[in-house]
Design a protein around this motif. Sequence first.
Motif, PDB file in Angstrom:
ATOM      1  N   VAL A 257      38.600  51.956  71.241  1.00 42.87           N
ATOM      2  CA  VAL A 257      39.581  52.282  72.283  1.00 42.87           C
ATOM      3  C   VAL A 257      40.753  53.059  71.699  1.00 42.87           C
ATOM      4  N   ASP A 258      41.250  52.590  70.546  1.00 44.45           N
ATOM      5  CA  ASP A 258      42.375  53.255  69.903  1.00 44.45           C
ATOM      6  C   ASP A 258      42.407  52.898  68.424  1.00 44.45           C
ATOM      7  N   ILE A 259      43.441  53.352  67.719  1.00 41.29           N
ATOM      8  CA  ILE A 259      43.570  53.148  66.284  1.00 41.29           C
ATOM      9  C   ILE A 259      43.745  51.676  65.920  1.00 41.29           C
ATOM     10  N   MET A 260      44.126  50.848  66.858  1.00 46.41           N
ATOM     11  CA  MET A 260      44.300  49.422  66.602  1.00 46.41           C
ATOM     12  C   MET A 260      42.985  48.749  66.224  1.00 46.41           C
ATOM     13  N   GLU A 261      41.870  49.408  66.525  1.00 46.77           N
ATOM     14  CA  GLU A 261      40.561  48.850  66.175  1.00 46.77           C
ATOM     15  C   GLU A 261      40.079  49.345  64.819  1.00 46.77           C
ATOM     16  N   PHE A 262      40.931  50.057  64.102  1.00 43.89           N
ATOM     17  CA  PHE A 262      40.504  50.657  62.833  1.00 43.89           C
ATOM     18  C   PHE A 262      39.963  49.626  61.851  1.00 43.89           C
ATOM     19  N   ASN A 263      40.668  48.513  61.661  1.00 44.99           N
ATOM     20  CA  ASN A 263      40.234  47.504  60.695  1.00 44.99           C
ATOM     21  C   ASN A 263      38.889  46.898  61.070  1.00 44.99           C
ATOM     22  N   ARG A 264      38.680  46.696  62.361  1.00 43.32           N
ATOM     23  CA  ARG A 264      37.389  46.155  62.799  1.00 43.32           C
ATOM     24  C   ARG A 264      36.258  47.118  62.469  1.00 43.32           C
ATOM     25  N   VAL A 265      36.460  48.389  62.775  1.00 40.58           N
ATOM     26  CA  VAL A 265      35.438  49.395  62.518  1.00 40.58           C
ATOM     27  C   VAL A 265      35.209  49.539  61.011  1.00 40.58           C
ATOM     28  N   ARG A 266      36.294  49.556  60.249  1.00 38.96           N
ATOM     29  CA  ARG A 266      36.177  49.697  58.796  1.00 38.96           C
ATOM     30  C   ARG A 266      35.416  48.526  58.192  1.00 38.96           C
ATOM     31  N   ASN A 267      35.732  47.309  58.611  1.00 34.34           N
ATOM     32  CA  ASN A 267      35.044  46.127  58.076  1.00 34.34           C
ATOM     33  C   ASN A 267      33.558  46.139  58.418  1.00 34.34           C
ATOM     34  N   LYS A 268      33.246  46.575  59.618  1.00 42.36           N
ATOM     35  CA  LYS A 268      31.843  46.654  60.032  1.00 42.36           C
ATOM     36  C   LYS A 268      31.114  47.716  59.226  1.00 42.36           C
ATOM     37  N   PHE A 269      31.778  48.833  58.978  1.00 42.55           N
ATOM     38  CA  PHE A 269      31.209  49.910  58.162  1.00 42.55           C
ATOM     39  C   PHE A 269      31.002  49.430  56.723  1.00 42.55           C
ATOM     40  N   HIS A 270      31.971  48.703  56.202  1.00 41.33           N
ATOM     41  CA  HIS A 270      31.880  48.156  54.842  1.00 41.33           C
ATOM     42  C   HIS A 270      30.656  47.250  54.703  1.00 41.33           C
ATOM     43  N   LYS A 271      30.445  46.387  55.669  1.00 41.66           N
ATOM     44  CA  LYS A 271      29.307  45.467  55.637  1.00 41.66           C
ATOM     45  C   LYS A 271      27.978  46.235  55.682  1.00 41.66           C
ATOM     46  N   ARG A 272      27.947  47.303  56.459  1.00 43.03           N
ATOM     47  CA  ARG A 272      26.714  48.097  56.541  1.00 43.03           C
ATOM     48  C   ARG A 272      26.397  48.753  55.205  1.00 43.03           C
ATOM     49  N   ILE A 273      27.426  49.302  54.535  1.00 43.96           N
ATOM     50  CA  ILE A 273      27.221  49.933  53.237  1.00 43.96           C
ATOM     51  C   ILE A 273      26.774  48.892  52.204  1.00 43.96           C
ATOM     52  N   LEU A 274      27.397  47.719  52.222  1.00 44.50           N
ATOM     53  CA  LEU A 274      27.024  46.654  51.288  1.00 44.50           C
ATOM     54  C   LEU A 274      25.562  46.239  51.481  1.00 44.50           C
ATOM     55  N   LYS A 275      25.136  46.176  52.723  1.00 42.32           N
ATOM     56  CA  LYS A 275      23.749  45.817  53.022  1.00 42.32           C
ATOM     57  C   LYS A 275      22.792  46.866  52.464  1.00 42.32           C
ATOM     58  N   GLN A 276      23.149  48.132  52.598  1.00 43.20           N
ATOM     59  CA  GLN A 276      22.314  49.208  52.071  1.00 43.20           C
ATOM     60  C   GLN A 276      22.226  49.134  50.543  1.00 43.20           C
ATOM     61  N   LEU A 277      23.338  48.791  49.907  1.00 40.63           N
ATOM     62  CA  LEU A 277      23.392  48.770  48.444  1.00 40.63           C
ATOM     63  C   LEU A 277      22.657  47.582  47.838  1.00 40.63           C
ATOM     64  N   GLN A 278      22.238  46.647  48.659  1.00 45.56           N
ATOM     65  CA  GLN A 278      21.471  45.506  48.157  1.00 45.56           C
ATOM     66  C   GLN A 278      20.037  45.897  47.791  1.00 45.56           C
ATOM     67  N   LYS A 279      19.613  47.059  48.267  1.00 46.56           N
ATOM     68  CA  LYS A 279      18.267  47.550  47.954  1.00 46.56           C
ATOM     69  C   LYS A 279      18.315  48.286  46.618  1.00 46.56           C
ATOM     70  N   THR A 280      17.463  47.894  45.685  1.00 45.46           N
ATOM     71  CA  THR A 280      17.511  48.486  44.344  1.00 45.46           C
ATOM     72  C   THR A 280      17.092  49.952  44.308  1.00 45.46           C
ATOM     73  N   ASP A 281      16.406  50.410  45.350  1.00 38.55           N
ATOM     74  CA  ASP A 281      16.003  51.818  45.378  1.00 38.55           C
ATOM     75  C   ASP A 281      16.977  52.672  46.191  1.00 38.55           C
ATOM     76  N   MET A 282      18.128  52.093  46.543  1.00 35.18           N
ATOM     77  CA  MET A 282      19.079  52.801  47.389  1.00 35.18           C
ATOM     78  C   MET A 282      19.867  53.849  46.623  1.00 35.18           C
ATOM     79  N   ALA A 283      19.924  55.045  47.193  1.00 34.21           N
ATOM     80  CA  ALA A 283      20.800  56.103  46.707  1.00 34.21           C
ATOM     81  C   ALA A 283      21.539  56.603  47.943  1.00 34.21           C
ATOM     82  N   LEU A 284      22.807  56.272  48.060  1.00 36.24           N
ATOM     83  CA  LEU A 284      23.556  56.596  49.274  1.00 36.24           C
ATOM     84  C   LEU A 284      23.535  58.079  49.599  1.00 36.24           C
ATOM     85  N   CYS A 285      23.690  58.908  48.560  1.00 35.32           N
ATOM     86  CA  CYS A 285      23.787  60.346  48.806  1.00 35.32           C
ATOM     87  C   CYS A 285      23.048  61.135  47.733  1.00 35.32           C
ATOM     88  N   PRO A 286      21.719  61.011  47.638  1.00 37.50           N
ATOM     89  CA  PRO A 286      20.977  61.698  46.585  1.00 37.50           C
ATOM     90  C   PRO A 286      21.034  63.210  46.667  1.00 37.50           C
TER      91      PRO A 286
END
Length: 297
Positions: A257-286
């Motif tokens: 809705v607005d910038i007040m949701e920034f922390n929520r979006v950032r935390n959700k994004f952080h969790k998604r990246i962490l989940k991806q990095l749990q895979k040993t064959d993961m290369a975020l940006c090969p």
Amino acid sequence: MVVQVWLYFYCICLWRCFKFIVRKLTGRCELQRICYKNKPGAGRTLKLESSLKSSKSKLLQSAVAVHPEAIEKTIEDILTLKKVNVDTNPQLAVSLQACLLQIVGYRNLTVEVEKLRREAYDSDNPQHEEMLLTLWKMLKPGVPLEARVSKQWCEIGFQGDDPKTDFRGMGLLGLYNLAKISKMEWEMKKFDKAIGYSFAIVGINITDLAYNLLISGALKTHLYNVAPEAPSLHHFQQTFCFLMHEFHKFWIEEDPVDIMEFNRVRNKFHKRILKQLQKTDMALCPHFAASESLVNV
């Protein structure tokens, strides 16, 4: 408590007995089995790193923290300790060197990044000021800055009339990353207030995210897969640029809705990246080319 301690030492003894039996049956030490059974990348390097750290040998334990120039000598000492015939096992030394370069390189990278983060922006330092003014010129070409302290800084996403206050958390690391990503041929209008956030402050925030991924060790999976030898500051900045791209797309997907949701979006994004990095064959940006000055991995 006593039972837990007893179980801990019992498991250690049982594991060492198991390794002894496997070596007798296969004729190979644990380091050989790891190097020969795993392809180059995070899967192999992480297993080797764990094996070295958990070893009862001081030589193996210290191998993960040696100076890069001492890696070759360290490998010779390890092969001697393990009684490995180099003539019949030539690939082992090559594999050990590749893994140790990554392990030691990651350790040195964290030191370098931490040093940049701890160095505060100093408005009396000509180099710091030059970097900041160059950032303005890259993001606002042809638009003169009326004064060093000016509300114009808000046009590229700083929170006040003096950007140095926004660098307090990430120090020079934040400025370095903003300078690096601003060299990209982006449509910077993507980061204006029309979509709810501003470029500079979000760049510093994502720098914090990338920094924490690095310090926690979560980035090992990615960096061990994209850096064939020692991960460098170039690789870290490339990862930061990629995270900025991905966060931008994620922000649009979330449609806050607005910038007040920034922390929520950032935390959700952080969790998604962490989940991806749990895979040993993961290369975020090969194949992500952050800029011409970054290493293309």
